[in-house]
Design a protein around this motif. Structure first.
Motif, mmCIF file in Angstrom:
data_model
loop_
_atom_site.group_PDB
_atom_site.id
_atom_site.type_symbol
_atom_site.label_atom_id
_atom_site.label_comp_id
_atom_site.label_asym_id
_atom_site.label_seq_id
_atom_site.Cartn_x
_atom_site.Cartn_y
_atom_site.Cartn_z
ATOM 1 N N UNK A 48 -0.148 -8.931 -10.035
ATOM 2 C CA UNK A 48 -0.948 -7.534 -9.706
ATOM 3 C C UNK A 48 -2.095 -7.889 -9.105
ATOM 4 N N UNK A 49 -2.950 -8.913 -9.583
ATOM 5 C CA UNK A 49 -4.195 -9.154 -8.798
ATOM 6 C C UNK A 49 -3.995 -9.338 -7.416
ATOM 7 N N UNK A 50 -2.973 -10.027 -7.237
ATOM 8 C CA UNK A 50 -2.927 -10.731 -5.812
ATOM 9 C C UNK A 50 -2.097 -9.419 -4.926
ATOM 10 N N UNK A 51 -1.450 -8.699 -5.587
ATOM 11 C CA UNK A 51 -0.905 -7.473 -5.000
ATOM 12 C C UNK A 51 -2.046 -6.551 -4.500
ATOM 13 N N UNK A 52 -3.047 -6.442 -5.190
ATOM 14 C CA UNK A 52 -4.217 -5.507 -5.265
ATOM 15 C C UNK A 52 -5.033 -5.704 -4.017
ATOM 16 N N UNK A 53 -4.977 -7.013 -3.715
ATOM 17 C CA UNK A 53 -6.036 -7.234 -2.590
ATOM 18 C C UNK A 53 -5.929 -6.724 -1.387
ATOM 19 N N UNK A 54 -4.665 -6.575 -0.791
ATOM 20 C CA UNK A 54 -4.587 -5.794 0.485
ATOM 21 C C UNK A 54 -4.923 -4.304 0.367
ATOM 22 N N UNK A 55 -4.612 -3.869 -0.727
ATOM 23 C CA UNK A 55 -5.326 -2.469 -0.991
ATOM 24 C C UNK A 55 -6.744 -2.161 -0.975
ATOM 25 N N UNK A 56 -7.426 -3.253 -1.727
ATOM 26 C CA UNK A 56 -8.856 -3.379 -1.727
ATOM 27 C C UNK A 56 -9.356 -3.345 -0.040
ATOM 28 N N UNK A 57 -8.898 -4.251 0.735
ATOM 29 C CA UNK A 57 -9.238 -4.117 2.082
ATOM 30 C C UNK A 57 -9.031 -3.207 2.719
ATOM 31 N N UNK A 58 -7.755 -2.381 2.735
ATOM 32 C CA UNK A 58 -7.373 -0.987 3.291
ATOM 33 C C UNK A 58 -8.595 0.042 3.034
ATOM 34 N N UNK A 59 -8.855 0.025 1.462
ATOM 35 C CA UNK A 59 -9.859 1.019 1.083
ATOM 36 C C UNK A 59 -11.312 0.783 1.732
ATOM 37 N N UNK A 60 -11.452 -0.575 1.978
ATOM 38 C CA UNK A 60 -12.662 -0.885 2.292
ATOM 39 C C UNK A 60 -12.855 -0.338 3.880
ATOM 40 N N UNK A 61 -11.821 -0.675 4.767
ATOM 41 C CA UNK A 61 -11.527 -0.235 6.008
ATOM 42 C C UNK A 61 -11.749 1.441 6.079
ATOM 43 N N UNK A 62 -11.090 2.044 5.208
ATOM 44 C CA UNK A 62 -11.146 3.350 5.273
ATOM 45 C C UNK A 62 -12.641 3.918 5.042
ATOM 46 N N UNK A 63 -13.425 2.919 4.366
ATOM 47 C CA UNK A 63 -14.854 3.452 4.270
ATOM 48 C C UNK A 63 -15.925 2.960 5.093
ATOM 49 N N UNK A 64 -15.296 2.337 6.091
ATOM 50 C CA UNK A 64 -16.149 1.372 6.984
ATOM 51 C C UNK A 64 -17.534 2.074 7.751
ATOM 52 N N UNK A 65 -17.373 3.453 7.993
ATOM 53 C CA UNK A 65 -18.405 4.297 8.400
ATOM 54 C C UNK A 65 -19.490 4.274 7.394
#
Length: 249
Positions: A48-65
């Motif tokens: 689960x931890x490994x699978x969550x990492x790409x989601x963390x990155x996409x959430x970070x990208x979504x908040x880039x502003x």
């Protein structure tokens, strides 16, 4: 893995990615799902931890502003998250798999109380701060949260938002963006440790990764439009629910 199981795990990944982007308790969706399908706790946690990492990155990208102008504090607290994530991941591999069950609910409920009291505590902290952004106490808090996140990960975002709300002089959306970055660092470094020294179910990790990536982008769009008060209550509700699940499980 049959098709129904694959769909359920992928859907749990989408939901967890969205929750992680907004609050940070997505593991409480995917982890119980994996346990329900019979995966051993440590294998479920690692995959689960490994699978969550790409989601963390996409959430970070979504908040880039909202990350503009935050590089100095991200470098400072990122070092704490990285160190804590490594320690927590190593603890997971060394300690009994069920140890966290007695500790995690207390940590999450404490964080929920801090979030509820955040406006008053923030005013109190600002009157007494010796330096901007909380200095050493906040760095230590981020380090400990990183250890917790590397060990299990559920609701580390709740803990981070409670700390930021008290010590950091900024609005909730920018704090949420910083939370996503630090959670990405913790999950990323823990994933490296797990891949190096632990067994991983790559089919599970891949399904959660695909789902959480989509969910992270969706969650960042929803979270940005929430007023601070609503976001605070979302954090409290999700954190309390996570605690109840951990206690009754």
């Amino acid at each position: 893995m049959d098709p129904l199981e694959a769909v359920a795990i992928g859907a749990a990944g989408i939901a967890s990615g969205a929750v992680n982007a907004v609050v940070g308790s997505g593991t409480l969706i995917t982890f119980p799902t994996l346990l329900a399908f019979g995966y051993p706790p440590v294998l479920a946690n690692v995959s689960n931890n490994i699978g969550q990492f790409p989601g963390n990155l996409s959430g970070t990208y979504g908040y880039r502003r909202e990350l503009k102008g935050q590089l100095p504090r991200l470098l400072r607290f990122g070092a704490a998250s990285l160190t804590g994530g490594v320690i927590g991941a190593l603890l997971l591999l060394q300690l009994p798999a069920d140890t966290f069950q007695s500790v995690v609910p207390v940590l999450i409920l404490t964080a929920c109380v801090l979030v509820l009291l955040q406006p008053r505590l923030s005013r109190w902290a600002k009157e007494r701060q010796a330096r901007e952004d909380g200095g050493g106490p906040l760095w230590a808090g981020v380090l400990l949260t990183g250890m917790y996140g590397g060990y299990f990960g559920a609701a580390q975002g709740v803990l981070l938002m409670a700390l930021f709300g008290i010590f950091v002089r900024d609005n909730m959306q920018r704090l949420n963006a910083m939370k996503n970055v630090l959670a990405s660092i913790v999950n990323g470094v823990a994933a490296v440790v797990f891949i190096a020294v632990s067994d991983v179910d790559w089919a599970v990790a891949g399904l959660i990764a695909a789902g959480s990536t989509v969910g992270g982008l969706l969650g960042s769009k929803v979270g940005r439009n929430l007023p601070p008060t609503v976001l605070r209550w979302v954090i409290v509700v999700v954190g309390t629910t996570a605690s109840i699940i951990m206690i009754v499980r």
